[in-house]
Each structure stands twice: as C-alpha cells, then as structure tokens.
Scaffold this motif. Sequence first.
Motif, short mmCIF file in Angstrom:
data_model
loop_
_atom_site.label_atom_id
_atom_site.label_comp_id
_atom_site.label_asym_id
_atom_site.label_seq_id
_atom_site.Cartn_x
_atom_site.Cartn_y
_atom_site.Cartn_z
N LEU A 252 0.84 -1.13 -0.13
CA LEU A 252 0.16 0.00 -0.01
C LEU A 252 0.97 1.14 -0.10
CD1 LEU A 252 -2.81 1.41 0.01
CD2 LEU A 252 -2.70 1.01 2.58
N ASP A 253 1.91 1.42 0.87
CA ASP A 253 2.89 2.31 0.92
C ASP A 253 3.40 2.33 -0.40
OD1 ASP A 253 2.21 3.01 3.34
OD2 ASP A 253 4.05 1.89 4.15
N ILE B 233 0.91 4.25 -2.84
CA ILE B 233 0.87 5.76 -2.50
C ILE B 233 1.70 6.67 -3.08
CG2 ILE B 233 0.52 7.33 -0.55
CD1 ILE B 233 -0.75 5.30 1.05
N VAL C 208 1.76 9.67 -5.86
CA VAL C 208 2.25 10.94 -5.61
C VAL C 208 3.37 11.51 -6.83
CG1 VAL C 208 3.72 12.51 -4.32
CG2 VAL C 208 1.94 10.93 -3.33
#
Length: 270
Positions: A21-22, A25, A29
């Motif tokens: 998940l990190d 993200i 970005v």
Amino acid sequence: MGEGDGTYRARPSIFVFSYLLDLVIVGVVVWSGNWVVQHRQEIKKQVVALVTDVSPYTLPASKTQAGGGGGGGDRDKFAASKGAAPKFAAEQITPPAIVVRNPDPKLVADPTVVGPPSLQLPQTGQMGDPFSTILGPASNGTGSGGGIGSGSGGGVGSGRGPGVGPGWGGGIGGGAYKVGGGVSAPRPLFTPDPEYSEEARKAKYQGTVVLWMVVGPDGRPRDMRIVRTLGLGLDEKALEAVRQWRFDPALKDGHPVAVQINVEVSFRLY
C-alpha cells in the motif's frame, strides 16, 4: 515480523499488505507530480479562465452612446461555459463561438463583439462567457442568434444584442442603461411625499436625501441605495416613500428599458 514483541504475534500478511500500500501511494504521488508538470499550460489556462472578471472594466460616459450589453447562444442543451470575452470592434462580422459548427467558412474573420475597440479585456485562455460560472463542458449556451450565452443577438451573455453581459446595445452591460445616447429619462407618475421621523421633527431638522436606484421596464424602482444621507431616521423614511413611486419607464428604440438614475427626496417643515 513481530516475533517476540508483546503478547500477540504480528501476521506477516498484514506487513506485506502495508508495504505494498505504501508503494502504491508513493507511486501515485510521483505520477501526479509528473502529470502536473507536463500539463502546466492547460492547468494555467483553466485557472485564468476561472478568475476572469469583467467588473473592473467600465465604459466611459458618453453623450452619444449608451452602454448596454448583449447575449447569444446556439440553442445548446448546456449553459455557456466560462471563458474570456472576444475582442471589441465597432462592427461585427463574425459572432463568437466556443463550439465551431462550420470549420470551413466562406468568409474568414476574427470573432468580435460590438463595443469601443479601445476597451481591452483579458484574452488569455479559451473564449467563453466571462459572467458564467460553468467550467465545462464546452458549450455556446442555450440562447439564440449566434454568439455565446443565454440571450440573443450574436453577443456574449444573457442580454440582447452584439455586446457582452446583461442589457442591450453593445459594450459591457450592467443590466441598466444611463439616460442619454438614445435612452429617454423615466417620467414620474406617482410620487407620494415622505413622512417625517419623530426624532427629526422634534429637532426641526430639514434637508435632502439623494438616492441612486434603477427604474425597471415596469416603471418600479429597485436596487436603491443612499448617496447622500441626512440621518435622524429620514434616510429610512425616504426609502419607504420612494419604494411606492411609479414611473413611465425609460425608452430605447421604442422599447421600455431599465435605467439608473438619482432622485432627491426633500424634507421641509412648514
């Protein structure tokens, strides 16, 4: 994996899910930043179109011409989208359009609206209706007769004619004419005197209140505001009285129009 930390043992699947998940993200970005850099010109145009404002641009006073406004449209289903107004010219050859229906016209000319050529409006971004709040989709508007907006006549806005904005007759409209340039003055028909306030009567106070207002095509005053005040409750009494006044409306080309005027309301003790 949390082995030996605390009473409960951490699940490896939870750690893996959090790690993935990190990564997602961080990827979003980085991608969004790259997209903004690549499309900065398009974003700049949309932002400029959003803040386009015609309120600082006013027509100078004239004894021979009265600014009104204009409107247009192409009977689209959607309201006209926001954008910059086209250039002003003394005469119009081609009305403005956001959505061009004829890409290969017989006569090629820059789209214009009728108004003083010396009046310069911001020309940045896509053409549209500067009074509109709609950012998309692109539309010429629900009006008729060519142009952009909800009015008629080949202009831009909600008015009638080849100008921009509410009103008639070209230039930038403010919704109401000024007397002169073919616009007659409204003629008062019913003007009851104002009542004196008790406070002003006891003080034997006299004077004149000046009001600015718009006399509509129906001969009724509206949008009143005080230009010269007296105080002691007389300003309120003047507003109460003028709200009851009735006029034979101003005319332009034989049609009743809204016109802005100043009126004096005098208070005298006899």
